[in-house]
Design a protein around this motif. Structure first.
Motif, PDB file in Angstrom:
ATOM      1  N   ALA A  98       0.320   6.143   4.012  1.00 60.65           N
ATOM      2  CA  ALA A  98      -0.342   4.866   3.742  1.00 60.65           C
ATOM      3  C   ALA A  98       0.108   3.799   4.729  1.00 60.65           C
ATOM      4  CB  ALA A  98      -0.057   4.424   2.308  1.00 60.65           C
ATOM      5  N   ARG A  99       1.399   3.745   5.001  1.00 60.42           N
ATOM      6  CA  ARG A  99       1.922   2.763   5.960  1.00 60.42           C
ATOM      7  C   ARG A  99       1.346   3.012   7.359  1.00 60.42           C
ATOM      8  NH1 ARG A  99       6.895   0.101   4.549  1.00 60.42           N
ATOM      9  NH2 ARG A  99       7.555   0.631   2.431  1.00 60.42           N
ATOM     10  N   ALA A 100       1.272   4.275   7.760  1.00 62.92           N
ATOM     11  CA  ALA A 100       0.715   4.600   9.070  1.00 62.92           C
ATOM     12  C   ALA A 100      -0.752   4.182   9.148  1.00 62.92           C
ATOM     13  CB  ALA A 100       0.856   6.098   9.343  1.00 62.92           C
ATOM     14  N   LEU A 112      -5.058   1.554  -8.634  1.00 61.34           N
ATOM     15  CA  LEU A 112      -5.163   1.851 -10.067  1.00 61.34           C
ATOM     16  C   LEU A 112      -4.371   3.108 -10.427  1.00 61.34           C
ATOM     17  CD1 LEU A 112      -8.971   1.118 -10.588  1.00 61.34           C
ATOM     18  CD2 LEU A 112      -7.054  -0.323 -11.301  1.00 61.34           C
ATOM     19  N   ALA A 113      -4.371   4.077  -9.513  1.00 61.02           N
ATOM     20  CA  ALA A 113      -3.662   5.334  -9.768  1.00 61.02           C
ATOM     21  C   ALA A 113      -2.148   5.151  -9.752  1.00 61.02           C
ATOM     22  CB  ALA A 113      -4.069   6.392  -8.737  1.00 61.02           C
ATOM     23  N   SER A 114      -1.677   4.010  -9.232  1.00 55.18           N
ATOM     24  CA  SER A 114      -0.238   3.730  -9.268  1.00 55.18           C
ATOM     25  C   SER A 114       0.235   3.445 -10.686  1.00 55.18           C
ATOM     26  CB  SER A 114       0.097   2.540  -8.368  1.00 55.18           C
ATOM     27  OG  SER A 114      -0.283   1.306  -8.972  1.00 55.18           O
ATOM     28  N   GLU A 145       0.840  -1.210   0.000  1.00 55.45           N
ATOM     29  CA  GLU A 145       0.000   0.000   0.000  1.00 55.45           C
ATOM     30  C   GLU A 145       0.872   1.255   0.000  1.00 55.45           C
ATOM     31  OE1 GLU A 145      -3.171   0.244  -0.381  1.00 55.45           O
ATOM     32  OE2 GLU A 145      -4.126  -1.596   0.322  1.00 55.45           O
ATOM     33  N   GLY A 146       1.985   1.203   0.734  1.00 59.06           N
ATOM     34  CA  GLY A 146       2.900   2.346   0.729  1.00 59.06           C
ATOM     35  C   GLY A 146       3.467   2.591  -0.654  1.00 59.06           C
ATOM     36  N   LEU A 147       3.865   1.511  -1.322  1.00 61.32           N
ATOM     37  CA  LEU A 147       4.409   1.649  -2.675  1.00 61.32           C
ATOM     38  C   LEU A 147       3.344   2.158  -3.642  1.00 61.32           C
ATOM     39  CD1 LEU A 147       6.647   1.288  -4.748  1.00 61.32           C
ATOM     40  CD2 LEU A 147       6.018  -1.154  -4.891  1.00 61.32           C
TER      41      LEU A 147
END
Length: 216
Positions: A194-196, A136-138, A87-89
Motif C-alpha cells: 500500500a505504501r509503495a 472498511l475492511a480494516s 493507507e499502509g495501516l
C-alpha cells in the motif's frame, strides 16, 4: 425509495461530491444562492454546509467570497506522507480482520476496474471506491475517520494520476499486490504494498504537475 433529505448534512455531502467529481475546481467561487438553486434547497442548509467545509479547509475565504481551496507543493507532499502512513495501516489491519467476502469484493473490483483503464476520470472514481473498501475492511472506525479527512483533501486536486500514460495498468498491478497480501494475511506485505502504491501515485502526480508548469 429516493432520499428526501435536504438538511445541512445532505447539502454538505452533495457539495463535497461535486468538488470531488471536478464540477468545482480549486479557485472556483461558491455562491450560496446559486448552490441553493442548483441543489433545490433553501439557503440555510447550504450556508451551514459551506461553514462546515470552510472549517475543514475544503473552502477558503477570498475577500467576502468562499472559494474551493487549493494545495501548494508543500501541502501536497504533507498530504501524501500522511496518506501513505494511513493507507499502509489500513491494509495491514485489513490483512488481520477482513472477512473472506470482503476480500472477494476487492478482487471483483479489480476485475471490473480493468475495463475502465481508457477513462482516467472513471479510473479515479473506481480507485476511490477500491481504497474505501480497504478502509472498511480494516474494521477500525477511528482510522476510517482519519482517512475520510484525507479523502476530503484529495478532492482538492484538480488532476488525476490516472491521466499519465501507463499509470492505469501499473496501478491495477499494485492494487492486486495489496489484495494478494491481504488475502494471504500478510500484514507486513500489505502495508508495504500500500505504501509503495501511494508513493508511486505521488511521484506520478509530481511529474504531471511539473509537465503542466513547463507547458504553460
Amino acid at each position: 425509495m429516493p432520499s428526501t433529505e435536504t438538511g445541512p448534512t445532505d447539502a454538505y455531502r452533495r457539495i463535497l461530491q461535486a468538488i470531488d467529481n471536478g464540477e468545482f475546481n480549486p479557485g472556483d467561487r461558491l455562491v450560496e444562492s446559486e448552490l441553493a438553486d442548483r441543489l433545490g434547497m433553501s439557503r440555510t442548509p447550504i450556508r451551514e454546509a459551506l461553514q462546515r467545509l470552510e472549517t475543514q479547509s475544503v473552502l477558503a475565504r477570498d475577500g467576502r467570497s468562499l472559494i474551493v481551496s487549493s494545495l501548494d507543493h508543500d501541502q501536497l507532499g504533507e498530504l501524501y506522507v500522511v496518506r501513505a502512513e494511513l493507507e499502509g495501516l489500513a491494509a495491514r489491519l485489513a490483512a488481520q480482520h477482513a472477512a473472506p467476502e470482503e476480500i472477494r469484493v476487492l478482487y471483483d473490483m479489480i476485475d471490473a476496474d480493468k475495463k475502465l483503464m481508457s477513462d482516467p476520470k472513471a479510473m479515479s472514481r473506481a480507485n476511490k471506491r477500491f481504497h474505501r473498501q480497504i478502509h472498511l475492511a480494516s474494521h477500525n472506525r477511528y482510522l476510517i475517520q482519519q482517512l475520510d479527512s484525507v479523502r476530503r483533501s484529495m478532492a482538492l486536486l484538480s488532476t488525476t494520476s490516472f491521466s499519465a500514460e501507463g499509470r492505469p495498468e501499473v496501478a491495477m498491478a499494485e492494487h492486486n499486490a495489496i489484495v494478494d497480501a491481504i488475502a494471504g494475511r500478510d500484514g507486513d506485505g500489505a502495508d508495504e504494498a500500500a505504501r509503495a502504491h501511494i508513493s508511486i501515485a505521488y511521484e506520478t502526480r509530481l511529474k504531471i504537475d511539473a509537465e503542466g508548469r513547463n507547458g504553460s
